[in-house]
Design an enzyme around this catalytic site. Structure first.
Site, PDB file in Angstrom:
ATOM      1  N   HIS A  61      35.438  26.353   6.773  1.00  0.00           N
ATOM      2  CA  HIS A  61      35.253  26.130   8.038  1.00  0.00           C
ATOM      3  C   HIS A  61      35.151  27.147   9.219  1.00  0.00           C
ATOM      4  O   HIS A  61      35.297  28.947   8.037  1.00  0.00           O
ATOM      5  CB  HIS A  61      36.460  25.421   8.696  1.00  0.00           C
ATOM      6  N   HIS A  63      36.605  28.878  12.140  1.00  0.00           N
ATOM      7  CA  HIS A  63      37.761  29.146  12.704  1.00  0.00           C
ATOM      8  C   HIS A  63      38.282  30.840  11.964  1.00  0.00           C
ATOM      9  O   HIS A  63      37.845  31.078  11.099  1.00  0.00           O
ATOM     10  CB  HIS A  63      39.569  28.362  12.856  1.00  0.00           C
ATOM     11  N   ASP A  65      40.615  32.428  11.357  1.00  0.00           N
ATOM     12  CA  ASP A  65      41.701  33.435  10.513  1.00  0.00           C
ATOM     13  C   ASP A  65      40.778  33.336   8.781  1.00  0.00           C
ATOM     14  O   ASP A  65      41.327  33.954   7.770  1.00  0.00           O
ATOM     15  CB  ASP A  65      42.535  32.318  10.443  1.00  0.00           C
ATOM     16  N   HIS A  66      39.618  32.410   8.580  1.00  0.00           N
ATOM     17  CA  HIS A  66      39.336  31.966   7.663  1.00  0.00           C
ATOM     18  C   HIS A  66      37.065  32.573   7.611  1.00  0.00           C
ATOM     19  O   HIS A  66      37.403  33.205   6.803  1.00  0.00           O
ATOM     20  CB  HIS A  66      38.168  31.134   7.757  1.00  0.00           C
ATOM     21  N   ASP A 210      41.715  24.855   4.891  1.00  0.00           N
ATOM     22  CA  ASP A 210      42.572  23.405   5.548  1.00  0.00           C
ATOM     23  C   ASP A 210      42.550  22.759   5.485  1.00  0.00           C
ATOM     24  O   ASP A 210      41.167  22.154   5.713  1.00  0.00           O
ATOM     25  CB  ASP A 210      42.659  24.744   6.932  1.00  0.00           C
TER      26      ASP A 210
END
Length: 306
Positions: A61, A63, A65-66, A210
């Protein structure tokens, strides 16, 4: 045939001194892949010696932090005179965001960037001996998980029995192992099933990104050799996990048990726990009969054939 996973980032949304944000490097013989690329991923690749010969990046995804490590990684690949195209796979509906991210500095690359939008249920990459499949996950945004699934291998060739049947040592062994019957000088026909055992399973590695614990992961990870599962919170913080669409260690353990997974690796560990992360592993181990690992940055797991 080498298959290994190196954890480049195992923290939740906030990095810590010990843990970088999410990234997993997977190498299968000469092929190398990244699953997510949090900020600082390229430095982690140097630190843990994975090399930069990445064939594709699979994003669970978008976000931060990814994905925030993508622009720096792409720039470094360009500085290293990369010529081959880089494939980036991302959940359907997020392709434009990824393109905007990797071109944010306005620079152009010497190699082609191909961004592919994918949906759960698709085989998103297919090679002769394996494929990478996307599956449904449940997070607060468009998201998927990925499973690298090897094809079954040929059964073992029983050379001793083949010789007993009169098959001469040489090319006819190869024909039988490839599934073809052979005719001997006396007219006897030897069939493959007489000298070749049942097909042997390949290996499967599953990465959730996640997610809440859901049935789709159980299906994707059935009998997997390695399941890398979100374990952001301890069971004590289960309500927080539900609110943020993450999983607890115990929930990850139950998924692994239901799927019959050989090894479970817990990742995306919340910074709230600092160094006191033993409870997450204990929560998962209480639920999972197989091996349970609490992943840390730099951990490399070799995945042998069963």
């Amino acid at each position: 045939m080498t298959l290994s996973a190196t954890f480049l980032g195992t923290s939740g949304a906030v990095p810590t001194v010990e843990r970088n944000t999410s990234a997993l490097h997977l190498r299968r013989e000469g092929d190398a892949f990244l699953f997510d690329a949090g900020e600082g991923t390229q430095r982690q690749m140097m630190r843990y010696g994975t090399g930069f010969d990445v064939d594709a990046v699979f994003l669970s995804h978008v976000h931060g932090d990814h994905v925030l490590g993508l622009p720096g990684l792409v720039q470094t690949l360009d500085f290293n005179d990369r010529e081959t195209a880089l494939d980036i796979y991302t959940p359907r509906g997020t392709g434009d965001e990824v393109r905007d991210l990797v071109t944010a500095t306005g620079a152009t690359t010497s190699f082609r960037l191909d961004v592919h939008e994918v949906s759960a249920g698709e085989t998103v990459l297919e090679r002769d001996e394996y494929g990478v499949e996307a599956f449904h996950t449940e997070h607060r945004t468009r998201s998927v998980g990925y499973a690298l699934v090897e094809n079954d291998r040929k059964g073992r060739f029983d050379r001793e029995h083949a010789e007993e049947l009169g098959v001469p040592v040489g090319p006819q062994f190869g024909k039988l192992h490839a599934g073809n019957s052979v005719e001997l000088d006396d007219g006897t026909v030897v069939k493959p099933e007489q000298v070749v055992g049942n097909p042997r399973p390949g290996r499967t590695v599953v990465y959730t990104g996640d997610t809440r614990p859901i049935d789709a992961t159980v299906a994707a990870a059935e009998d997997a050799d390695l399941l890398v599962h979100d374990a952001t919170f301890s069971d004590q913080d289960a309500e927080r996990a539900r609110q943020t669409a993450h999983s607890t260690g115990g929930e990850a353990g139950r998924i692994a048990r239901r799927a019959g997974v050989d090894r479970l690796a817990l990742t995306h560990i919340s910074s709230r726990y600092g160094g006191a992360v033993g409870a997450l592993k204990a929560d998962a181990a209480d639920e999972h009969d197989g091996e349970t690992l609490l992943a840390h940055d730099g951990l490399t797991i070799d995945i042998p054939y069963q």
